[in-house]
Design an enzyme around this catalytic site. Structure first.
Site, PDB file in Angstrom:
ATOM      1  N   ASP A 128      21.776 -11.912   7.194  1.00  0.00           N
ATOM      2  CA  ASP A 128      21.867 -10.571   7.634  1.00  0.00           C
ATOM      3  C   ASP A 128      22.060 -10.624   9.294  1.00  0.00           C
ATOM      4  O   ASP A 128      22.590  -9.632   9.880  1.00  0.00           O
ATOM      5  CB  ASP A 128      20.910  -9.468   7.287  1.00  0.00           C
ATOM      6  CG  ASP A 128      20.726  -9.320   5.969  1.00  0.00           C
ATOM      7  OD1 ASP A 128      21.866  -9.439   4.964  1.00  0.00           O
ATOM      8  OD2 ASP A 128      19.742  -8.755   5.260  1.00  0.00           O
ATOM      9  N   ARG A 163      49.003  -2.760  -1.048  1.00  0.00           N
ATOM     10  CA  ARG A 163      47.621  -1.945  -1.400  1.00  0.00           C
ATOM     11  C   ARG A 163      46.931  -1.955  -0.219  1.00  0.00           C
ATOM     12  O   ARG A 163      47.023  -2.618   0.809  1.00  0.00           O
ATOM     13  CB  ARG A 163      47.012  -2.609  -2.389  1.00  0.00           C
ATOM     14  CG  ARG A 163      47.649  -2.605  -3.958  1.00  0.00           C
ATOM     15  CD  ARG A 163      46.774  -3.447  -4.934  1.00  0.00           C
ATOM     16  NE  ARG A 163      47.300  -3.021  -6.171  1.00  0.00           N
ATOM     17  CZ  ARG A 163      47.290  -3.915  -7.133  1.00  0.00           C
ATOM     18  NH1 ARG A 163      46.779  -5.124  -7.007  1.00  0.00           N
ATOM     19  NH2 ARG A 163      47.517  -3.657  -8.307  1.00  0.00           N
ATOM     20  N   ARG A 282      25.660 -15.755  -0.099  1.00  0.00           N
ATOM     21  CA  ARG A 282      24.356 -16.463  -0.102  1.00  0.00           C
ATOM     22  C   ARG A 282      24.156 -17.648  -0.524  1.00  0.00           C
ATOM     23  O   ARG A 282      23.109 -18.593  -0.336  1.00  0.00           O
ATOM     24  CB  ARG A 282      23.170 -15.624  -0.411  1.00  0.00           C
ATOM     25  CG  ARG A 282      22.397 -14.600   0.675  1.00  0.00           C
ATOM     26  CD  ARG A 282      21.483 -13.654  -0.012  1.00  0.00           C
ATOM     27  NE  ARG A 282      20.730 -13.909  -0.876  1.00  0.00           N
ATOM     28  CZ  ARG A 282      19.931 -13.002  -1.604  1.00  0.00           C
ATOM     29  NH1 ARG A 282      19.789 -11.813  -1.210  1.00  0.00           N
ATOM     30  NH2 ARG A 282      19.151 -13.487  -2.747  1.00  0.00           N
TER      31      ARG A 282
HETATM   32  O1  F6P Z   1      18.645  -9.719   3.151  1.00  0.00           O
HETATM   33  C1  F6P Z   1      19.416 -10.546   2.445  1.00  0.00           C
HETATM   34  C2  F6P Z   1      20.256  -9.584   1.471  1.00  0.00           C
HETATM   35  O2  F6P Z   1      21.265 -10.599   0.849  1.00  0.00           O
HETATM   36  C3  F6P Z   1      20.658  -8.342   1.944  1.00  0.00           C
HETATM   37  O3  F6P Z   1      21.913  -8.523   2.916  1.00  0.00           O
HETATM   38  C4  F6P Z   1      20.933  -7.575   0.603  1.00  0.00           C
HETATM   39  O4  F6P Z   1      20.887  -6.394   0.921  1.00  0.00           O
HETATM   40  C5  F6P Z   1      19.910  -8.030  -0.031  1.00  0.00           C
HETATM   41  O5  F6P Z   1      19.409  -9.269   0.787  1.00  0.00           O
HETATM   42  C6  F6P Z   1      20.188  -8.456  -1.545  1.00  0.00           C
HETATM   43  O6  F6P Z   1      18.776  -8.603  -2.210  1.00  0.00           O
HETATM   44  P1  F6P Z   1      18.604  -9.286  -3.555  1.00  0.00           P
HETATM   45  O7  F6P Z   1      18.952 -10.724  -3.494  1.00  0.00           O
HETATM   46  O8  F6P Z   1      17.112  -8.938  -3.857  1.00  0.00           O
HETATM   47  O9  F6P Z   1      19.642  -8.455  -4.402  1.00  0.00           O
END
Ligand code: F6P
Length: 349
Positions: A128, A163, A282
């Site tokens: 983030d 689109r 991630r």
């Molecule tokens: O803080 C990192 C993050 O990936 C945010 O962007 C997202 O809202 C959250 O974690 C998602 O969390 P989880 O892995 O618990 O679904």
């Protein structure tokens, strides 16, 4: 000296690079024993979650996503006798100092434990990029590149089908991933939590672009963006996946892309589709930038321990890694600078 290391909160690419750097410098330069604490703060409140880390344990992990130490969103301040249990565990294992690698929540716990007398150092991580005091958190660059590549891909299919494509990215209550991937990917509109967006304006901008001969548009929306139907509507919407709060009081965001797509299609008449990138942002291997930043953070974190500079977090400021007080990281997040928002807006519509 025996130094414990833990990773807490959501994972992000680069965690293993930090662990590797701490172990390498800690053992080779300072002759420390490094102990891996598994599953974040939970690891200090359970048996069998602490294991010594050797040089061999950290070979071949630099490029790997996730964390060899696993992670959790456990908040010891929400667990009965949590802090006392942590103190007892540290004593039992003769752990002299702790390095906590995490985002705002994990670092907030680290700050409180430091105030409580523990020798703690922090390392800021999160895709983030919303941690105060550091220009960048590691993990962000990787997520940004994944989101940018996704926008590039969505561009060609949007164009082929005439689109509107809505791409929803993560970032919680900060719009860093959205604004930077949106600028890098040439998005036509970007919605972020830092600025309320009126759906009527989004539709006007799309119509303006299409009236200039373009038959497709790309909209990037941060999961935590707030939308209003029009300038005079009262209601401000934050779309949630789940109203339940986690151990740190966070709601689960996500799904605003669907809501927005529906409103755009109704407001413009253009066929609209949604892509939610989610945890893909991630996962996987860190970029070279994140590997280098994470490595520098790890090396400087063990140096802070060696110099007795506890209660500090390593931070990137300009091109330098500097110490930053953990107490100043707590309960605030770093949001986007208005100059960046103005730059993005030049390319809207
Ligand atoms: O803080 C990192 C993050 O990936 C945010 O962007 C997202 O809202 C959250 O974690 C998602 O969390 P989880 O892995 O618990 O679904």
């Amino acid at each position: 000296m025996r130094v414990g290391v833990l990773t807490g909160g959501g994972d992000c690419p680069g965690l293993n690079a930090v662990i590797r750097a701490i172990v390498r410098k800690g053992i080779l330069n300072y002759n420390y024993e490094i102990l891996g604490i598994f599953e974040g703060w939970k690891g200090l409140m359970k048996e069998d979650k602490i294991k010594p880390l050797s040089l061999v344990d950290v070979t071949g992990i630099l490029h790997r996503g996730g964390t060899i130490l696993r992670t959790s969103r456990t908040n010891p301040f929400k667990v009965e006798n949590g802090v006392d249990t942590i103190k007892a565990t540290l004593k039992k294992h003769n752990i002299d100092a702790l390095i906590a690698i995490g985002g705002e929540d994990t670092l907030g716990v680290a700050a409180k434990l430091y105030q409580d007398g523990m020798k703690v150092v922090g390392v800021p991580k999160t895709i983030d990029n919303d941690v105060m005091g550091t220009d960048r958190t590691f993990g962000f660059d990787t997520a940004l590149n994944i989101a940018t590549e996704a926008i590039d891909r969505v561009h060609t299919t949007a164009e082929a089908h005439n689109r509107v494509m809505v791409v929803e990215v993560m970032g919680r209550h900060a719009g860093w991933i959205a604004i930077e991937s949106g600028i890098a990917g040439g998005a036509d509109i970007i919605l972020i939590p830092e600025k309320i967006t009126f759906v009527s304006n989004v539709c006007t901008l799309i119509n303006r672009r299409h009236s200039r001969g373009k038959d497709f548009s790309i909209v990037v929306v941060a999961e935590g963006a707030k939308i209003k139907m029009s300038p005079d509507s009262q209601e401000e919407e934050l779309v949630l996946q789940d109203k339940k709060l986690d151990a740190f009081g966070h709601v689960r965001l996500g799904g605003i892309g669907y809501k927005l797509a529906e409103l755009i299609e109704a407001g413009t008449g253009f066929e609209t589709r949604v892509v939610i990138l989610g945890h893909i942002q991630r996962g996987g291997s860190p970029t070279a930038f994140d590997r280098v930043l994470a490595t520098r953070f790890g090396v400087h974190a063990i140096d802070l321990v060696h110099n007795g500079q506890f209660g500090q977090m390593v931070a990137l400021q300009g091109v330098k890694i500097v110490p930053y007080p953990l107490k100043d990281v707590v309960s605030r997040i770093k949001t986007i600078d208005p100059e960046m928002i103005e730059t993005a807006e030049v390319f809207f519509g």
